[in-house]
Design an enzyme around this catalytic site. Structure first.
Site, PDB file in Angstrom:
ATOM      1  CB  CYS A   1      -3.661   3.352  -1.551  1.00 54.63           C
ATOM      2  SG  CYS A   1      -4.801   4.701  -1.246  1.00 54.63           S
TER       3      CYS A   1
ATOM      4  CG  ASP B   1       0.724  -2.246   6.074  1.00 57.41           C
ATOM      5  OD1 ASP B   1      -0.238  -2.337   6.867  1.00 57.41           O
ATOM      6  OD2 ASP B   1       0.642  -1.640   4.992  1.00 57.41           O
TER       7      ASP B   1
ATOM      8  CD  GLN C   1      -6.906  -4.555   4.522  1.00 58.38           C
ATOM      9  OE1 GLN C   1      -7.799  -5.260   4.993  1.00 58.38           O
ATOM     10  NE2 GLN C   1      -7.077  -3.272   4.263  1.00 58.38           N
TER      11      GLN C   1
ATOM     12  CE  LYS D   1      -7.313  -0.233   6.339  1.00 55.97           C
ATOM     13  NZ  LYS D   1      -8.054   0.259   5.184  1.00 55.97           N
TER      14      LYS D   1
ATOM     15  CG  HIS E   1      -1.916   0.982   1.380  1.00 60.64           C
ATOM     16  ND1 HIS E   1      -1.663   2.291   1.726  1.00 60.64           N
ATOM     17  CD2 HIS E   1      -3.256   0.900   1.210  1.00 60.64           C
ATOM     18  CE1 HIS E   1      -2.799   2.957   1.759  1.00 60.64           C
ATOM     19  NE2 HIS E   1      -3.786   2.148   1.449  1.00 60.64           N
TER      20      HIS E   1
HETATM   21  C1  LIG Z   1      -2.288  -2.963   3.685  1.00 58.10           C
HETATM   22  C2  LIG Z   1      -2.640  -1.562   4.059  1.00 58.10           C
HETATM   23  N1  LIG Z   1      -1.691  -0.742   4.530  1.00 58.10           N
HETATM   24  C3  LIG Z   1      -1.948   0.519   4.898  1.00 58.10           C
HETATM   25  C4  LIG Z   1      -3.200   1.045   4.781  1.00 58.10           C
HETATM   26  C5  LIG Z   1      -3.424   2.473   5.184  1.00 58.10           C
HETATM   27  O1  LIG Z   1      -4.292   2.533   6.254  1.00 58.10           O
HETATM   28  P1  LIG Z   1      -4.766   3.936   6.847  1.00 58.10           P
HETATM   29  O2  LIG Z   1      -5.481   4.656   5.770  1.00 58.10           O
HETATM   30  O3  LIG Z   1      -5.670   3.521   7.947  1.00 58.10           O
HETATM   31  O4  LIG Z   1      -3.571   4.653   7.328  1.00 58.10           O
HETATM   32  C6  LIG Z   1      -4.236   0.249   4.299  1.00 58.10           C
HETATM   33  C7  LIG Z   1      -5.595   0.802   4.154  1.00 58.10           C
HETATM   34  O5  LIG Z   1      -6.325   0.503   3.269  1.00 58.10           O
HETATM   35  C8  LIG Z   1      -3.953  -1.081   3.934  1.00 58.10           C
HETATM   36  O6  LIG Z   1      -4.912  -1.884   3.477  1.00 58.10           O
END
Ligand SMILES: Cc1ncc(COP(=O)(O)O)c(C=O)c1O
Ligand SMILES: Cc1ncc(COP(=O)(O)O)c(C=O)c1O
Ligand code: FES
Ligand code: FES
Lengths: 423, 161, 423, 161
Positions: free
Chosen positions: A381, A216, A219, A242, A139
């Site tokens: 993203c 990270d 998910q 989430k 992401h």
């Molecule tokens: C794998 C992953 N990393 C990072 C993020 C970013 O999350 P946030 O917008 O809550 O900072 C997301 C959000 O969709 C994600 O799915």
């Protein structure tokens, strides 16, 4: 996908070993009762954000009705209660992740802030020539902060490749991991292809080369049992919204012995030990990383969400999701002209991104919405991952504990409508 | 818990007339603790003799709870062995931090009158200030100033209980 | 304080020109109905955080019940609604501050983050020898980020002195403002002495030397009409939870032509224009400064709070507060052995910090709580100001629109109890 | 608004068979617009003659709304004066962005059939992609690629309405 899949079980356990009472669960979510035109809402945008159960909504209301005071151990009753609620939420997140102590949980706004904080605080350990190992399926939140760090510190940023089946090319990853690697950052589960990485194995390899691992888990944490000690990660990031909780809060888990060595990120009130005009001494973790007044109400909502999830059981929830994921991927494979980003494999989390040969993802999503089906269209993203796999953008359907086979059917039906219109 | 009674019967007495404040002739070890959230301080000097706390001297500024707790501590440890002082320290922490419902009477003696402080979450640190100085002294960290926040015995999560 | 004060009016307007219906207002705040032991709660810790009216609590509940989806213009209904609600909140904040356009509002977690963001983004314009002008009465949030900037960029950090009466020494401030000044940061209202700065005049002076002005309006925006165009500031920071809204959100207002020139702060999703593994292009303001998923529910709550405040009227609220502030300061002046930090002057906002000769501030607050009076004890994140005026810490009582003369009386009564016990 | 009808009666036709796609013999000015949120693009070339748009050529990839809107735009401006093209542009924005309840029929003609898009908040940008290229062309920003997000005519606050 072959027919056999349906007969196999994804986890080696009998399907529905622990059956969730989905009707009962659905009744807790007011937004799931909404209709879109003549259709029931089929909410399949869970990777972006989940719905909230009334238990969470009520916990927030109760907090603001009874004890909306600031924290930091004010001496009056409401502040005592507010502080207790805030620290109880920290302890609850620590328990969810099986952290060794509550002080290993730093509250952030979201995953993005957690990773930015980590990248900023680790910066001073790096010198030109050092390497950060990232992957091509991250992401943007786990990509751009490392680009910024690269430009700031003159280090090398390397990317492990993604395979055509949407999974991380582990061989490539291992080949790029070396003594020069100082930080390795990777997703637990891709928010686009839905594929899961073997994070415990990867963290062990990172440890062997003496680097710091950052997972990270945006998910991951919402969808399966996560044990930071078993994974052996140094840092791990996730977002509350989430996983049934409010927007505005997330966490950076950090091994305490590492957190202790890191400098602060934002500065201001409640993260200091003493302040003069000339100099400031900083408090120990986690306070050191939590400048200013925190999102207390959101933390309280997160605690209620964790209670809810633990009531269902993270393992039970995970198994149910894998079951529905199999059904989702199977039904999608029947849609003519549908091209998946990545491939299904037994045990793949409930995230499916795809395109149709006849229509643009945004037009598809528009027509899905007309039939009550909520999905995302775009690059989610993760532009580099899309490009690597030959997509500009995709439609993404994603699952959570309240979703049903009927909602998957509704999606499939709507996709057929799109085909009729566009083909 | 009756706050007025707690203050009137125990705390104010020690706050206004802290015990063991006379300078020692001989100081074996000195340690200080500061509560960074308010700047209050306790300095503790011990005169050790063959494993016994022969003399103790208290200096400090701060709230009534911090100063009274430190003053009562000096009375509890004076003349005791280092081992017993350590036991008293643990028993006091158990009562104030963990909220031990059956504190160790035999070790704590008069200190039991401070039990109510365990319910004043924001003041638990106050009651510990002198004791963190004692801990540093027992660990022979001569001349050192410890920060109450850094005190590992004070888990934040306990606050969430 | 002399008796005459009571006969004068603070603002030149007849007292209670616009009387607030305080009983009606109080009925909206569930927490104000709480009791502490045998006493009614007298909540006088408004500088730390205010109570929340049911209108705000209901707006949050409604949002999470009906449209708890992620923003960023997802195509499905719930995301449309969530995005609309989020952007409507931005527009509402812009209206409250009379910003020229909604895009001048960057959502942050709080004032602290707003100032950290400003300091970070302005850094690259500075070179050694440049000066930042701060003051000795700032909250740590408007002090430590500038120390960090000083250490990072090798610039000079100067502090204008505070006068014994608790007000900024304007003469000293002017004497330190020069062509070398690149940034001047100062509070609108001190969160300890309660004194107000002539921010419009100061911003004009800052503009004349070609520097950038940042107003810490954490204690300004909640308590009086604030017009960023009339003030003429370049940047202004505030927190929502100090004005009836939830925790977890605040704003950095920035003149658009300045924001456009600034680099991003945190990086990740939704603040980019395009991303490859090698390079990233950033979106225009305010998106550029809002990486990741924002605190949507908190923004919605803030919008409801602004509706509530505007329903009362910011000017009416301000006048009522000045009236009660006068009463508070007068009653405090009658307490023997009480020493004020700073002096009252007609028109001084409703923040009073003080000590008693017989007792420590934390013990005072403890006994005040026993009689239901909620105040703060400590240095209130302004250690340098306390030291400058000869205090280690103080007790702080602070007012908001729902407070009454009776609550001030309850405070005074409790202070007499403290005196009895300690004297 | 009936989405199926909107697509079936107007959008799909232009999406599948965009008009004015033949290369120009002579190009006076070319401008491009990209929607950064999806990467979709429109390139617009104009052959200008004495203040008149003699020829127009459209190239692009993207969603049906963006490509259909651009295609219809080329039909609306071809043969018109630069002045009138500017007026059509403003009228179209008024209809789609500000949600003008009484759009300027005389200027918009067939474009009126796109009125429903103003209700699809997430797609308003799609409908504008070609028009932002036109705006850049009218401002004689030859060869430039403008970013739809940067488009000042698209106030975020309007989204909050
Ligand atoms: C794998 C992953 N990393 C990072 C993020 C970013 O999350 P946030 O917008 O809550 O900072 C997301 C959000 O969709 C994600 O799915
Ligand atoms: C004047 C002033 N500045 C800054 C702050 C910091 O605000 P926050 O904790 O919301 O970041 C405060 C909060 O008390 C304040 O009063
Ligand atoms: S308030 Fe400082 S130790 Fe009690
Ligand atoms: S989705 Fe890209 S322009 Fe419509």
């Amino acid at each position: 996908m072959d027919r056999q899949l349906l007969e196999r079980t994804d986890t080696g356990m009998p399907t529905r070993a622990v059956a969730l009472d989905i009707d009962k669960i659905r009744a807790d979510f007011p937004a799931l009762k909404r209709r879109v035109g003549d259709f029931h809402l089929a909410y399949l945008d869970n990777t972006a954000a989940t719905m909230k159960p009334r238990q969470v909504i009520e916990a927030i209301s109760e907090f603001y009705s009874l004890r909306p005071a600031n924290v930091h151990r004010g001496i009056h009753l409401l502040s005592e209660e507010s502080t207790d609620a805030f620290e109880a939420a920290r302890a609850k997140v620590a328990t969810l992740l099986n952290a060794a102590r509550a002080d290993e949980i730093v509250f952030t706004r979201n995953t993005t802030e957690a990773i930015n904080m980590a990248a900023f605080c680790l910066a001073e350990r790096l010198k030109p020539g050092d390497e950060v190992l990232c992957t091509a399926l991250e992401h943007h939140a786990d990509l751009i902060p490392w680009q910024v760090l690269r430009d700031r510190k003159g280090i090398e940023l390397r990317f492990a490749a993604v395979r055509p089946d949407g999974r991380l090319d582990l061989e490539d990853w291992y080949s790029q991991l070396s003594e020069r690697t100082k930080i390795a950052a990777f997703a637990m589960v891709s928010n686009v292809s839905g594929s899961e990485n073997p994070v415990a194995e990867m963290c062990a390899a990172v440890r062997r080369v003496g680097a710091i691992s950052l997972v990270d888990a945006a998910q991951g944490v919402p969808h399966m049992p996560v044990d930071v000690q078993a994974i052996g990660c140094d840092l791990l990031a996730c977002s509350a919204y989430k996983m049934l909780a409010p927007f505005g809060i997330g966490a950076l888990y950090g091994r305490y012995s590492l957190l202790e060595q890191l400098p602060p990120y934002q500065t201001g009130g409640s993260m200091i030990s003493s302040v003069s005009l000339e100099q400031t001494y900083f408090a120990p973790p986690p306070s050191r990383f939590e400048a200013g007044t925190p999102a207390v109400g959101d933390a309280v909502g997160w605690a209620a969400a964790i209670d809810y999830l633990q009531g269902v059981g993270m393992q039970a929830l995970h198994e149910r999701e894998l079951e529905l994921s199999r059904y989702l991927h199977e039904r999608l494979s029947e849609v003519p002209g549908l091209k998946m980003l990545g491939e299904y494999y037994p045990g793949k989390p409930g995230i499916a991104s795809f395109g149709l040969d006849c229509a643009h993802p945004h037009d598809i999503a528009q027509f899905l919405n007309e039939e009550g089906v909520a999905v995302r269209a775009g690059h989610h993203c993760a532009e580099p991952l899309h490009r690597a796999l030959g997509f500009d953008s995709t439609v993404r359907a994603s699952l959570y504990l309240y979703n049903t086979e009927a909602e998957v059917d509704q999606l499939i039906h709507a996709l057929h409508t799109v085909r009729e219109i566009f083909a | 818990m009756d706050l007025k009674a707690l203050y009137r019967e125990v705390i104010l007495d020690h706050y206004k007339k802290p015990r063991n404040t006379a300078a020692l002739e001989h100081t074996s070890i000195q340690a200080r603790c500061k509560n960074p959230s308010c700047g209050d301080r306790v300095t503790l000097s011990l005169d050790l003799d063959n494993g016994l706390i022969k003399g103790v001297c208290l200096e400090g500024t701060g709230c009534a709870i911090s100063q009274a707790s430190a003053s009562m501590m000096t009375m509890a440890i004076k003349g005791q062995s280092l081992e017993r002082a350590e036991q008293i320290l643990q028993a006091f922490r158990g009562m104030i931090v963990q909220g031990d419902p059956e504190p160790q009477q035999e070790l704590l003696g008069d200190l039991l009158t401070l039990q109510g402080v365990s319910q004043l979450h924001a003041r638990v640190k106050c009651a510990l200030c002198g004791w963190s100085a004692l801990e540093a002294a027992l660990e022979e960290r001569h001349g050192e100033e410890v920060d109450l926040e850094l005190d590992q015995s004070l888990p934040r999560s306990s606050a969430g209980g």
